[in-house]
Design an enzyme around this catalytic site. Structure first.
Site, PDB file in Angstrom:
ATOM      1  N   THR A 260       5.348  -2.924  -1.473  1.00  0.00           N
ATOM      2  CA  THR A 260       5.134  -4.000  -2.450  1.00  0.00           C
ATOM      3  C   THR A 260       4.695  -5.286  -1.742  1.00  0.00           C
ATOM      4  OG1 THR A 260       6.328  -5.522  -3.927  1.00  0.00           O
ATOM      5  CG2 THR A 260       7.659  -4.330  -2.344  1.00  0.00           C
ATOM      6  N   ASP A 261       4.002  -6.144  -2.483  1.00  0.00           N
ATOM      7  CA  ASP A 261       3.625  -7.452  -1.912  1.00  0.00           C
ATOM      8  C   ASP A 261       4.857  -8.307  -1.619  1.00  0.00           C
ATOM      9  OD1 ASP A 261       4.329  -8.151  -4.540  1.00  0.00           O
ATOM     10  OD2 ASP A 261       2.497  -9.309  -4.927  1.00  0.00           O
ATOM     11  N   GLU A 262       5.998  -7.943  -2.226  1.00  0.00           N
ATOM     12  CA  GLU A 262       7.196  -8.773  -2.049  1.00  0.00           C
ATOM     13  C   GLU A 262       7.724  -8.717  -0.618  1.00  0.00           C
ATOM     14  OE1 GLU A 262       9.906  -8.843  -5.317  1.00  0.00           O
ATOM     15  OE2 GLU A 262       8.386  -8.177  -6.738  1.00  0.00           O
TER      16      GLU A 262
ATOM     17  N   LYS B  10      12.761  -2.681   0.563  1.00  0.00           N
ATOM     18  CA  LYS B  10      11.395  -2.130   0.562  1.00  0.00           C
ATOM     19  C   LYS B  10      10.718  -2.356   1.920  1.00  0.00           C
ATOM     20  CE  LYS B  10       9.313  -0.507  -2.313  1.00  0.00           C
ATOM     21  NZ  LYS B  10       9.161   0.899  -2.729  1.00  0.00           N
TER      22      LYS B  10
ATOM     23  N   TYR C  15      16.157  -6.560  -2.754  1.00  0.00           N
ATOM     24  CA  TYR C  15      15.121  -5.598  -3.146  1.00  0.00           C
ATOM     25  C   TYR C  15      13.982  -5.597  -2.131  1.00  0.00           C
ATOM     26  CZ  TYR C  15      10.787  -3.971  -5.289  1.00  0.00           C
ATOM     27  OH  TYR C  15       9.570  -3.348  -5.503  1.00  0.00           O
TER      28      TYR C  15
ATOM     29  N   LYS D 211      15.429  11.128 -10.332  1.00  0.00           N
ATOM     30  CA  LYS D 211      16.870  11.168 -10.586  1.00  0.00           C
ATOM     31  C   LYS D 211      17.198  10.759 -12.023  1.00  0.00           C
ATOM     32  CE  LYS D 211      20.983   9.052  -8.396  1.00  0.00           C
ATOM     33  NZ  LYS D 211      21.366   8.031  -7.387  1.00  0.00           N
ATOM     34  N   LEU D 212      16.211  10.247 -12.735  1.00  0.00           N
ATOM     35  CA  LEU D 212      16.416   9.716 -14.098  1.00  0.00           C
ATOM     36  C   LEU D 212      17.566   8.702 -14.090  1.00  0.00           C
ATOM     37  CD1 LEU D 212      15.827  12.839 -16.416  1.00  0.00           C
ATOM     38  CD2 LEU D 212      14.173  11.131 -15.627  1.00  0.00           C
TER      39      LEU D 212
ATOM     40  N   ALA E 268       9.122   9.619 -13.189  1.00  0.00           N
ATOM     41  CA  ALA E 268       9.544   9.321 -14.562  1.00  0.00           C
ATOM     42  C   ALA E 268       9.723   7.819 -14.784  1.00  0.00           C
ATOM     43  CB  ALA E 268      10.842  10.056 -14.896  1.00  0.00           C
TER      44      ALA E 268
ATOM     45  N   ARG F  38      16.402 -17.950 -10.916  1.00  0.00           N
ATOM     46  CA  ARG F  38      16.881 -16.806 -10.132  1.00  0.00           C
ATOM     47  C   ARG F  38      17.250 -17.310  -8.737  1.00  0.00           C
ATOM     48  NH1 ARG F  38      12.367 -12.234  -9.491  1.00  0.00           N
ATOM     49  NH2 ARG F  38      13.296 -11.309 -11.348  1.00  0.00           N
TER      50      ARG F  38
HETATM   51  P1  NAD Z   1      10.737   1.921 -11.981  1.00  0.00           P
HETATM   52  O1  NAD Z   1      12.009   1.204 -11.707  1.00  0.00           O
HETATM   53  O2  NAD Z   1      10.121   1.834 -13.341  1.00  0.00           O
HETATM   54  O3  NAD Z   1      10.890   3.482 -11.658  1.00  0.00           O
HETATM   55  C1  NAD Z   1      11.570   3.964 -10.535  1.00  0.00           C
HETATM   56  C2  NAD Z   1      11.768   5.467 -10.718  1.00  0.00           C
HETATM   57  O4  NAD Z   1      12.438   5.971  -9.564  1.00  0.00           O
HETATM   58  C3  NAD Z   1      12.630   5.841 -11.937  1.00  0.00           C
HETATM   59  O5  NAD Z   1      12.043   6.896 -12.637  1.00  0.00           O
HETATM   60  C4  NAD Z   1      13.959   6.258 -11.319  1.00  0.00           C
HETATM   61  O6  NAD Z   1      14.662   7.202 -12.103  1.00  0.00           O
HETATM   62  C5  NAD Z   1      13.482   6.845 -10.003  1.00  0.00           C
HETATM   63  N1  NAD Z   1      14.543   6.847  -8.975  1.00  0.00           N
HETATM   64  C6  NAD Z   1      15.345   5.809  -8.624  1.00  0.00           C
HETATM   65  N2  NAD Z   1      16.198   6.205  -7.658  1.00  0.00           N
HETATM   66  C7  NAD Z   1      15.912   7.510  -7.391  1.00  0.00           C
HETATM   67  C8  NAD Z   1      16.428   8.455  -6.484  1.00  0.00           C
HETATM   68  N3  NAD Z   1      17.430   8.136  -5.644  1.00  0.00           N
HETATM   69  N4  NAD Z   1      15.906   9.704  -6.466  1.00  0.00           N
HETATM   70  C9  NAD Z   1      14.896  10.038  -7.315  1.00  0.00           C
HETATM   71  N5  NAD Z   1      14.361   9.177  -8.201  1.00  0.00           N
HETATM   72  C10 NAD Z   1      14.871   7.921  -8.234  1.00  0.00           C
HETATM   73  O7  NAD Z   1       9.771   1.392 -10.852  1.00  0.00           O
HETATM   74  P2  NAD Z   1       8.213   1.046 -10.868  1.00  0.00           P
HETATM   75  O8  NAD Z   1       8.027  -0.331 -11.348  1.00  0.00           O
HETATM   76  O9  NAD Z   1       7.474   2.161 -11.488  1.00  0.00           O
HETATM   77  O10 NAD Z   1       7.937   1.033  -9.294  1.00  0.00           O
HETATM   78  C11 NAD Z   1       7.569   2.226  -8.608  1.00  0.00           C
HETATM   79  C12 NAD Z   1       7.328   1.905  -7.160  1.00  0.00           C
HETATM   80  O11 NAD Z   1       6.309   0.923  -7.030  1.00  0.00           O
HETATM   81  C13 NAD Z   1       8.552   1.351  -6.432  1.00  0.00           C
HETATM   82  O12 NAD Z   1       8.590   1.883  -5.133  1.00  0.00           O
HETATM   83  C14 NAD Z   1       8.283  -0.151  -6.380  1.00  0.00           C
HETATM   84  O13 NAD Z   1       8.915  -0.759  -5.281  1.00  0.00           O
HETATM   85  C15 NAD Z   1       6.771  -0.163  -6.252  1.00  0.00           C
HETATM   86  N6  NAD Z   1       6.092  -1.365  -6.761  1.00  0.00           N
HETATM   87  C16 NAD Z   1       6.337  -1.785  -8.034  1.00  0.00           C
HETATM   88  C17 NAD Z   1       5.651  -2.890  -8.516  1.00  0.00           C
HETATM   89  C18 NAD Z   1       5.849  -3.371  -9.937  1.00  0.00           C
HETATM   90  O14 NAD Z   1       5.306  -4.408 -10.307  1.00  0.00           O
HETATM   91  N7  NAD Z   1       6.573  -2.664 -10.776  1.00  0.00           N
HETATM   92  C19 NAD Z   1       4.748  -3.577  -7.693  1.00  0.00           C
HETATM   93  C20 NAD Z   1       4.541  -3.113  -6.389  1.00  0.00           C
HETATM   94  C21 NAD Z   1       5.219  -1.998  -5.934  1.00  0.00           C
HETATM   95  P1  TYD Z   2       9.831  -9.672 -12.594  1.00  0.00           P
HETATM   96  O1  TYD Z   2       9.099  -9.009 -13.711  1.00  0.00           O
HETATM   97  O2  TYD Z   2      11.303  -9.466 -12.477  1.00  0.00           O
HETATM   98  O3  TYD Z   2       9.073  -9.258 -11.263  1.00  0.00           O
HETATM   99  P2  TYD Z   2       9.273  -9.806  -9.739  1.00  0.00           P
HETATM  100  O4  TYD Z   2      10.468 -10.664  -9.669  1.00  0.00           O
HETATM  101  O5  TYD Z   2       9.464  -8.538  -8.993  1.00  0.00           O
HETATM  102  O6  TYD Z   2       8.015 -10.528  -9.419  1.00  0.00           O
HETATM  103  O7  TYD Z   2       9.583 -11.239 -12.691  1.00  0.00           O
HETATM  104  C1  TYD Z   2       8.269 -11.765 -12.677  1.00  0.00           C
HETATM  105  C2  TYD Z   2       8.395 -13.277 -12.726  1.00  0.00           C
HETATM  106  O8  TYD Z   2       8.969 -13.660 -13.982  1.00  0.00           O
HETATM  107  C3  TYD Z   2       9.310 -13.827 -11.660  1.00  0.00           C
HETATM  108  O9  TYD Z   2       8.779 -15.067 -11.168  1.00  0.00           O
HETATM  109  C4  TYD Z   2      10.615 -14.068 -12.383  1.00  0.00           C
HETATM  110  C5  TYD Z   2      10.165 -14.410 -13.786  1.00  0.00           C
HETATM  111  N1  TYD Z   2      11.121 -14.017 -14.851  1.00  0.00           N
HETATM  112  C6  TYD Z   2      11.539 -14.955 -15.806  1.00  0.00           C
HETATM  113  O10 TYD Z   2      11.117 -16.126 -15.801  1.00  0.00           O
HETATM  114  N2  TYD Z   2      12.407 -14.549 -16.768  1.00  0.00           N
HETATM  115  C7  TYD Z   2      12.896 -13.288 -16.822  1.00  0.00           C
HETATM  116  O11 TYD Z   2      13.716 -12.976 -17.730  1.00  0.00           O
HETATM  117  C8  TYD Z   2      12.458 -12.335 -15.849  1.00  0.00           C
HETATM  118  C9  TYD Z   2      12.960 -10.923 -15.872  1.00  0.00           C
HETATM  119  C10 TYD Z   2      11.563 -12.744 -14.880  1.00  0.00           C
END
Ligand code: NAD
Ligand code: TYD
Length: 339
Positions: free
Chosen positions: A125-127, A153, A149, A35-36, A10, A272
């Site tokens: 994640t790449d992080e 991961k 974070y 878990k929403l 979700a 940050r």
């Molecule tokens: P998101 O924060 O949008 O969604 C996370 C989801 O996990 C939510 O629906 C939340 O309700 C659910 N959740 C959280 N804790 C839970 C628990 N204890 N039990 C069940 N559900 C739970 O995240 P996203 O951006 O969609 O990322 C999804 C995955 O991809 C993550 O593992 C993240 O580390 C990874 N990822 C994200 C990015 C990015 O740019 N967003 C990049 C690389 C990897």
């Molecule tokens: P973010 O979307 O939080 O992803 P991540 O930190 O996981 O890469 O941030 C992307 C980049 O944007 C990061 O370098 C931090 C910067 N950023 C801002 O400059 N202002 C903001 O309000 C946020 C949320 C992020």
């Protein structure tokens, strides 16, 4: 039917993956376990939640009473569920350890007992590579996560690997770069800046705005995960990158251009803590399986802006009616000093 469990379905990427999976694989039954939390929303699944090939289960991955039977009954697990926002992990890391580390452990323990499981995709994640000043991270590079974070991961990433190395759980780890696209919660930079721009609010740009991220369209992430499910090798790691390295200041200007708003909306704010300067991925290993990204960044970003413009029903209730979001936003930005 192939039984597929999607944790975190979700959320942003998970919901896009559920949609992608139901569209692409008519022989899959998808169960979403979520878990929403503050960012997990059934609205993200509005068009698939009643699909007869989809089941939604409300629950915590760390609660084995709920998650273990689902894992044991699946052929494929795609584990997206996580706490995901770096800024929140700087304020309070406990939930990150609970879900990203302990929750992953609970799923892996169940996977160890499963008899029909063919794939466990650990979405990393790449992080986890940490900040990469030059060049591009390869899957074999050292992991040097630098915030709670990415450290949580990295823990999950290696824990999943250990269940392959020790118990032959069919784990494959993916490490994707920054995703963008529809249904992304407006705390991450792209949806935050688009929705702020649409409402003539400041865009709080951290530090000197020269941090670089590699942007990957969420649909390209989904197709890569699908490819890895099909062709990945157990115990291996695959980087998934869009190949679009953009400094934040350039990203911000593009968003302002696409929304038709002036650069004067940019508000440079204090950086940050421990802000990773740059991420970049070498994706040769995944490309060798036959994958390549389809979305050009310019087109994907324009389409994403259009989606947010057309979908105030989705983001305005979060920004204007959710007290938890408003409290977070205020704490994060209202008294933040200038850069
Ligand atoms: P998101 O924060 O949008 O969604 C996370 C989801 O996990 C939510 O629906 C939340 O309700 C659910 N959740 C959280 N804790 C839970 C628990 N204890 N039990 C069940 N559900 C739970 O995240 P996203 O951006 O969609 O990322 C999804 C995955 O991809 C993550 O593992 C993240 O580390 C990874 N990822 C994200 C990015 C990015 O740019 N967003 C990049 C690389 C990897
Ligand atoms: P973010 O979307 O939080 O992803 P991540 O930190 O996981 O890469 O941030 C992307 C980049 O944007 C990061 O370098 C931090 C910067 N950023 C801002 O400059 N202002 C903001 O309000 C946020 C949320 C992020």
């Amino acid at each position: 039917m192939v039984k597929v469990l999607v944790t975190g379905g979700a959320g942003f990427i998970g919901s896009n993956f559920v949609r992608y999976a139901l569209r692409t694989h008519p022989d899959w039954h998808v169960t979403t376990l979520d878990k929403l939390t503050y960012c997990g929303r059934l609205e993200n699944l509005h068009d698939v939640v009643d699909n007869p090939r989809h089941t939604f289960v409300l629950g915590d991955i760390a609660d084995s009473a709920v998650s273990a039977p689902l894992v044991r009954g699946s052929h494929i697990v795609v584990h997206f569920a996580a706490e995901t926002h770096v800024d929140r992990s700087l304020q309070s890391a406990g939930a990150f350890i609970h879900t990203d580390v302990f929750g992953t452990f609970a799923l892996l323990e169940a996977a160890r007992q499963a008899t029909g499981l063919r794939r466990f995709i650990q979405i990393s994640t790449d992080e986890v590579y940490g900040s990469v000043p030059t060049g591009a991270s390869k899957e074999t590079d050292e992991l040097r996560p630098r915030n709670p974070y990415s450290a949580s991961k990295a823990g999950a990433d290696r824990l999943a690997y250990s269940y392959w190395a020790t118990y032959q759980v069919p784990v494959v780890v993916t490490r994707a770069s920054n995703n963008y696209g529809p249904y992304q919660f407006p705390e991450k930079v792209i949806p935050l800046f688009i929705t702020n721009a649409l409402e003539d609010l400041d865009l709080p740009l951290y530090g000197d705005g020269m941090n670089v991220r590699d942007w990957l369209h969420v649909d390209d992430h989904c197709s890569a995960v699908d490819m890895v499910i099909e062709k990945g090798v157990d115990g291996e790691v695959y980087n998934i990158g869009g190949g679009n390295e953009v400094p934040n200041i350039e990203l911000t200007r593009r968003i302002l251009q696409l929304t038709g708003k002036p650069d004067t909306l940019i508000r440079p704010v204090a950086d940050r803590l421990g802000h990773d300067r740059r991420y970049a991925l070498d994706t040769a290993k995944l490309r060798a399986l036959g994958w390549s990204p389809r979305h050009l960044f310019a087109d994907g970003l324009a389409a994403t802006v259009e989606w947010y413009k057309a979908s105030p029903w989705w983001w305005q209730p979060i920004k204007h009616q959710d007290p938890a979001y408003q409290a977070y936003y205020k704490a994060q930005y209202s008294t933040r000093p200038g850069a």
